[in-house]
Design a protein around this motif. Sequence first.
Motif, PDB file in Angstrom:
ATOM      1  N   VAL A 257       9.753  -9.425 -16.492  1.00  0.00           N
ATOM      2  CA  VAL A 257      10.452  -8.869 -17.114  1.00  0.00           C
ATOM      3  C   VAL A 257       9.909  -8.826 -18.649  1.00  0.00           C
ATOM      4  O   VAL A 257      10.331  -7.867 -19.637  1.00  0.00           O
ATOM      5  N   HIS A 258       9.333  -9.883 -19.068  1.00  0.00           N
ATOM      6  CA  HIS A 258       8.863 -10.144 -20.313  1.00  0.00           C
ATOM      7  C   HIS A 258       7.866  -8.910 -20.908  1.00  0.00           C
ATOM      8  O   HIS A 258       6.840  -8.597 -20.277  1.00  0.00           O
ATOM      9  N   ARG A 259       8.228  -8.140 -21.949  1.00  0.00           N
ATOM     10  CA  ARG A 259       7.506  -7.102 -22.604  1.00  0.00           C
ATOM     11  C   ARG A 259       7.263  -6.234 -21.704  1.00  0.00           C
ATOM     12  O   ARG A 259       6.192  -5.603 -21.640  1.00  0.00           O
ATOM     13  N   SER A 260       8.165  -5.707 -20.772  1.00  0.00           N
ATOM     14  CA  SER A 260       7.927  -4.825 -19.928  1.00  0.00           C
ATOM     15  C   SER A 260       8.560  -3.559 -19.990  1.00  0.00           C
ATOM     16  O   SER A 260       8.313  -2.673 -19.385  1.00  0.00           O
ATOM     17  N   GLY A 261       9.116  -3.219 -21.276  1.00  0.00           N
ATOM     18  CA  GLY A 261       9.708  -1.997 -21.683  1.00  0.00           C
ATOM     19  C   GLY A 261      10.931  -1.627 -20.778  1.00  0.00           C
ATOM     20  O   GLY A 261      11.240  -0.770 -20.513  1.00  0.00           O
ATOM     21  N   ILE A 262      11.679  -2.956 -19.927  1.00  0.00           N
ATOM     22  CA  ILE A 262      12.645  -2.367 -19.058  1.00  0.00           C
ATOM     23  C   ILE A 262      13.935  -1.844 -19.739  1.00  0.00           C
ATOM     24  O   ILE A 262      14.059  -1.990 -20.915  1.00  0.00           O
TER      25      ILE A 262
ATOM     26  N   TRP B 138      17.514  -1.696 -20.048  1.00  0.00           N
ATOM     27  CA  TRP B 138      18.863  -2.509 -19.524  1.00  0.00           C
ATOM     28  C   TRP B 138      20.005  -1.495 -19.026  1.00  0.00           C
ATOM     29  O   TRP B 138      20.364  -0.857 -19.922  1.00  0.00           O
TER      30      TRP B 138
END
Lengths: 175, 481
Positions: free
Chosen positions: B329-334, B336
């Motif tokens: 998830v880290h800096r994935s541009g997910i 939310w």
Amino acid sequence: MIQDTVLVVTLVLMGAIVAAFLFVAINAKNDGGEYAPIQGRAYAIRSKLFWVLVVAGVLITTVTTLDLPYAATRGEMAGVDKQIDINGKQWYWEIADTSAKVGETVVFNVSAGDVTHGLGVYDQDMRIIGQTQAMPGYANSLKLTFDKPGNYKLMCMEYCGVAHHAMVSDFTVTE
Amino acid sequence: MNDSTAIAPMPGSSKLAILAYLGISALVYVLMMVLGLLMRMGQANWLGLPADLFYQIMTAHGAGMVGISGLAGSAVMWYFLRRYVDLTVGILWANLAFFLSGVVLILGGIFLGGYAGGWTFLFPLPSHGMGLWGPVGAACFLGGLLLIGVGFLLLYLDVARAIISKYGSLARGLGWPQLFGNSDETPPPAAVVAATMVLLVNITGIVAGAVVLVLILVNLFMPEFEVDALLTKNLIYFFGHVFINATIYQAVIAVYEILPEYTKRPWKVNKVFLGAWTASTIMVMAVYPHHLLMDFVMPTWALVLGQIMSYTGGFPILVVTAFGALTIVHRSGIQWDMPSGLLFLSMFGWAVGVVPAVIDGTIAVNNVMHNTMWVPGHFHMYLIVGLVAMLFGFKYYITGQDGKPGMFDKLAFWIYSLGGVGLSVTFLISGYFSVPRRWAQHMPEWVGLSQPAALMGAAVALGAAIFAIRFLTSLKHARAV
Ligand code: HEM
Ligand SMILES: [Cu+2]
Ligand SMILES: [Cu+2]
């Protein structure tokens, strides 16, 4: 009191996990570009974390298993001033002797007459200082040293039916 | 990650069956939470619950929550697993039929038969109702559990058959050639590895559970058939521990499958992943003696092993799965939304709930924390904030409710998650103050701890009710793939 240490350690570790998840959640919406470098850094942190946990785990296991509460049950009664038989029944304790003197080391030999109960010894502040199970057909020996005078309570710690919460007896420690 | 890019549609009536599993579980969760709330209100002196009713509710809440988690977890596993192996739809239905018949018997045993011996039916309590329940009430409850067990046994045997026929053996399902050998074949997908672990532990656990249920049932009607209390306790906790843990190990497949869709990053099945799952297979089965740390007559080695396994059992969760979720998830541009938010929350809840659990696995700590509220503290954390959040995340996903969440969804998310953490923390604090668990009536000095807990419980139940309504009213949009 061991409960204090437990609470502090728990809160610190839980706090660390909260921090890690918050950090990632906050940064998640930024696009970090290529995954490989992010993954590489994460794996590096992970292997450090792994070793930290292994070393901590080995140390803590060693230290905490040096002194187990099982010795009296295995028959080691050295230094014991008094043995008291306790039998749990639905829903009362049969206690051979309900008092001790300050400084005495007491072994409670605990069993049960019907279903499984649990003997928890509570101090004047209503905090547990030790416990063991009371199981039919078995005898568990709980060794405790009473450092402070006052009224202690013997309470049921294993669900044993509808009056489980009423299985409370007094135990007095005198000067 | 997938071995085929196009995913086949769900076979036969399996979509309907999966939605039935999920719909029933949504309703039962809310209902059981209301029961939990009633207990906490009783302990808070806000509600005059007679002790017999409290313990009946406690039995229903425990059995209901564990059973429905097993059902919902298996639905998640089935949904993803059938993408890779050929599962039998008829068995999926048969399991549901067994489950519902079992539920009828259990509810009858509790609320008509008066059975209040707890979901852990610690022998010989089922035969000692002291007038509150008789052998028939107890037998209905135990027979109901047995029926549910038979259904699950069929389901996992079918999963085993399907994995063996596709991959050749269960060892291959766990990816052992890749883990221990030098095979450079692609390992099985995460869902298959997880399902193999789950079927191994659950078949073993359910068989142990069935054996002990039969022993107790015979003893109920033929008391001269003597059963040993310590032996049954070992079997019960082996079964109970394995079964409740396996619910999360099934539901987490949703995290493995769905987070990569969101982040466009693969959840790689590598050696660390395979090693973690093989280790979990053994540890989940070997850790159960931590429930018997206060049975001093148990062999010392078993109890020390219980402590060591409790420590190591946390590793695969924290160091591999939770860490893996953070990494992906880290800096994935997910984006939310409800599915991604709840799944991420669930990894948090699982990881954070492991902490007090592992600490309580220390013999010296257990000596003052065993059977205090500390115990429901840790497991409500990873069941409410972990497992159930995971399941509702999946429910939002399968009904296509991704994208920008509505106001109610957002509201529900926050009251549910904050309420869940708050409820669990108040349990933990009660444990710190030595409040025993399973006490219908609390001492006056403890009542103040139950009151905020009851408020948090209400928040959780309300949040879950909104999740459930949103799921049930969106069923027509459910995916068929
Ligand atoms: C609104 C949410 C909930 C509330 C207010 C709640 C409340 C409670 C309370 C008051 C108890 C008894 C505590 C005691 O020992 O005195 C309990 C026990 C338990 N709860 Fe919950 N709970 C909730 C959600 C859940 C969920 C989601 C699960 C599982 C998925 C769950 C599983 C259990 C289990 C297994 C027990 C143990 C029963 C026993 O001791 O025999 N609970 N809960
Ligand atoms: Cu008792
Ligand atoms: Cu009791």
